[in-house]
Design an enzyme around this catalytic site. Structure first.
Site, PDB file in Angstrom:
ATOM      1  N   SER A 158       0.849  -0.832   0.255  1.00  0.00           N
ATOM      2  CA  SER A 158      -0.025  -0.072   0.044  1.00  0.00           C
ATOM      3  C   SER A 158       0.539   1.439  -0.594  1.00  0.00           C
ATOM      4  O   SER A 158       0.773   2.263  -0.639  1.00  0.00           O
ATOM      5  CB  SER A 158      -1.057   0.248   0.794  1.00  0.00           C
ATOM      6  OG  SER A 158      -1.979  -1.486   1.403  1.00  0.00           O
ATOM      7  N   THR A 159       1.946   1.108   0.444  1.00  0.00           N
ATOM      8  CA  THR A 159       3.083   2.549   1.210  1.00  0.00           C
ATOM      9  C   THR A 159       4.635   2.537   0.815  1.00  0.00           C
ATOM     10  O   THR A 159       4.685   1.030   0.572  1.00  0.00           O
ATOM     11  CB  THR A 159       2.321   3.337   2.830  1.00  0.00           C
ATOM     12  OG1 THR A 159       2.830   2.430   3.237  1.00  0.00           O
ATOM     13  CG2 THR A 159       1.230   3.935   2.931  1.00  0.00           C
TER      14      THR A 159
END
Ligand code: ZN
Length: 546
Positions: free
Chosen positions: A6-7
């Site tokens: 996700s990041t």
């Protein structure tokens, strides 16, 4: 094979998961797919699974499936594919049409099989639910922490976060001085943009601490931007207060689903968390509130004066309509002769407009009165002016000395490091030598800039300069009309003594009642004759015709 974390943080730190995701390629080969038929889709690394429109990898996957190029879609957990129910079902539908299988670490699914479909649907619902709970839990956590005044996402300019988590004022004297300068200059110039211009004209830069990339925490000098100055003036931290939730998010654009319209600073009374006396301060709380009021007054709204602008008219923002009490608008016509007019009748749909008055007529009256009021202060003004100019120069020279001092320190440090290295360590020595040379170059550049600055603005006033300032400020009238005095300067002088000017622009007479409200409360009444367009508008029209 679809890979996503996700990041960017997760991509860097969560290696384990990343490697397991890539190992799926071998798993696919073991299942019997030839190596050249295994395609790794990993463009979406570091993107959240919330929406598909910024994930080109997911889009590519969808296209490939609908072109009937794909036999099976592999992912460690299928929730990686999408955390939005809609997109997820779209993918399942497309997989069903083209007989594409789906596979995660728990099993293989056929989108046409009713049991598999049920399971996939539940997995998708769970994954969306998981995202929302995670988000809410994080948000509640940070709100709690913020309520205690302990959450710091980014520390503003002029502050530092120590490794122990404490927030301290910038230890570098010059960088701290620049923040103080911004506040001092704002008190004097009263406009954020004027402060920005002052810094740019004088080649002054703000000290930033790097917070990403290499050399984290190192001081970097960068020129200011108007919005940077504004956010320094708006941030309650500079008055020692802890604040959370300072911005109002823009409205959500229904087409893209993203917030738009920039961020707005909330006024102090609307902040969700505001704890005073928590942090080291640059200004007092009262000064902070005064600054907010000034910034509000600088906006050209109907209830505020607006910052003085460059137009020729002397009193924009100060003239109030004597009939309805609204601020009058300044209108510049094609022939450049401005006038003040009341546009209240447009807003309230009145039949008769309150009226207008030529700016020159009113400006001359007010200028004359202001000059008369300032006359007794002329002598003191001449003394103070010289003092101010010298102080201002000293401040600029101090800034330069600190810049030069920094450059010298950098050179000394680079030199020490170079001499400290063992001669056998040639590669290191060469790098350090280049760094030393670079520091020397920067020092020479700073010195040359300083000399250029010196020729433009010597540290002390010459005798001739002093005489000129004295003779000009001895006569306020001469100062007012001096060629170097701009329309903006005149407006600022007027605003030092005049709060507002009320005028009743009556159509039936050429004589208009004018009230000047002076700062401090005194008022004076005047009557001014304005040019009229026809005989009917004269006061004595009837007598004249008789
Ligand atoms: Zn009016």
């Amino acid at each position: 094979m679809y890979v996503r974390q996700s990041t960017p943080q997760q991509v860097l730190e969560n290696r384990e998961s990343r490697e397991r995701q890539y190992a799926l390629a071998q798993f696919a080969q073991r299942l019997g797919w030839p190596a050249e038929r295994v395609v790794i889709v990993d463009e979406d690394q570091g993107q959240s699974g919330k929406l598909a429109d910024n994930r080109s990898g997911f889009q590519r996957l969808m296209t490939e499936v609908s072109l009937n190029h794909v036999g099976i879609v592999l992912g460690l957990e299928l929730s990686r594919l999408s955390r939005s129910n809609t997109e997820w079902h779209h993918l399942i539908d497309v997989c069903g049409i083209f007989h594409t299988l789906l596979c995660d670490q728990d099993g293989v699914y056929d989108a046409l099989d009713s049991n598999d479909r049920l399971l996939l649907g539940m997995k998708s619902a769970m994954s969306e639910y998981e995202l929302i709970t995670m988000h809410n839990r994080l948000l509640r956590g940070s709100r709690n922490k913020a309520g205690r005044g302990e959450l710091f996402l980014a520390v503003p300019l002029g502050y530092l976060k120590t490794p122990a988590g404490e927030i301290i004022q910038e230890p570098d004297e010059q960088a701290r001085g620049m923040i103080q300068l911004v506040f001092e200059k704002f008190e004097e110039l009263r406009s954020a943009y004027a402060v920005f211009r002052y810094l740019v004209v004088n080649n002054l830069q703000l000290g930033f601490r790097r917070h990403r990339g290499g050399r984290i925490g190192e001081l970097e000098w960068r020129p200011p931007s108007p919005s940077r100055i504004l956010s320094i003036l708006r941030h309650p931290i500079y008055a020692g207060a802890y604040a959370y939730g300072m911005h109002r998010a823009g409205t959500k654009n229904p087409a893209t689903g993203r917030p738009e319209g920039g961020k707005w600073f909330l006024p102090p009374e609307e902040l969700p968390v505001l704890l005073q006396d928590r942090l080291p301060a640059y200004i007092s709380w009262d000064q902070y509130l005064a600054n907010q009021e000034q910034l509000k007054q600088n906006r050209s709204l109907h209830e505020t004066r607006g910052a003085p602008k460059r137009g020729e008219a002397l009193l924009p923002g100060l003239v109030v309509c004597g009939k309805c009490g609204r601020h009058m608008t300044t209108r510049y016509k094609a022939d450049k002769r401005p006038s003040y007019y009341c546009d209240e009748h447009w807003r309230s749909a009145l039949d008769e407009p309150c009226g207008r008055i030529s700016a020159t007529t009113l400006d001359n009256l007010v200028a004359q009165e202001v000059l008369r009021a300032l006359k007794p202060a002329a002598f003191e003004l001449s003394l103070r002016a010289i003092e101010n100019v010298e102080q201002e120069r000293k401040r600029l020279h101090d800034q330069w000395n600190q810049t030069l001092e920094h450059a010298r320190q950098d050179v000394a440090r680079a030199e020490r490091q170079y001499h400290g290295v063992e001669p056998e360590n040639r590669l290191v020595a060469r790098t350090l030598e280049a760094r030393w040379e670079d520091a020397l170059k920067k020092q020479r550049q700073a010195e040359e800039d300083y000399h250029r600055f010196l020729t433009r603005l010597p540290a002390t006033l010459s005798g001739a300069d002093r005489k000129r300032i004295q003779s000009l400020s001895n006569s306020v009238v001469a100062l007012w009309h001096a060629p170097g005095t701009s329309a903006l300067d005149r407006k600022q002088i007027v605003r030092c003594v005049v709060e507002r000017v009320t005028v009743v622009a009556d159509k039936a007479t050429e004589l208009n009642e004018v009230t000047i409200v002076w700062l401090g409360g005194g008022t004076t009444q005047h009557r001014v004759a304005r040019p009229v367009g026809s005989y009917e508008q004269l006061k004595d029209f009837r007598r004249l015709t008789e």
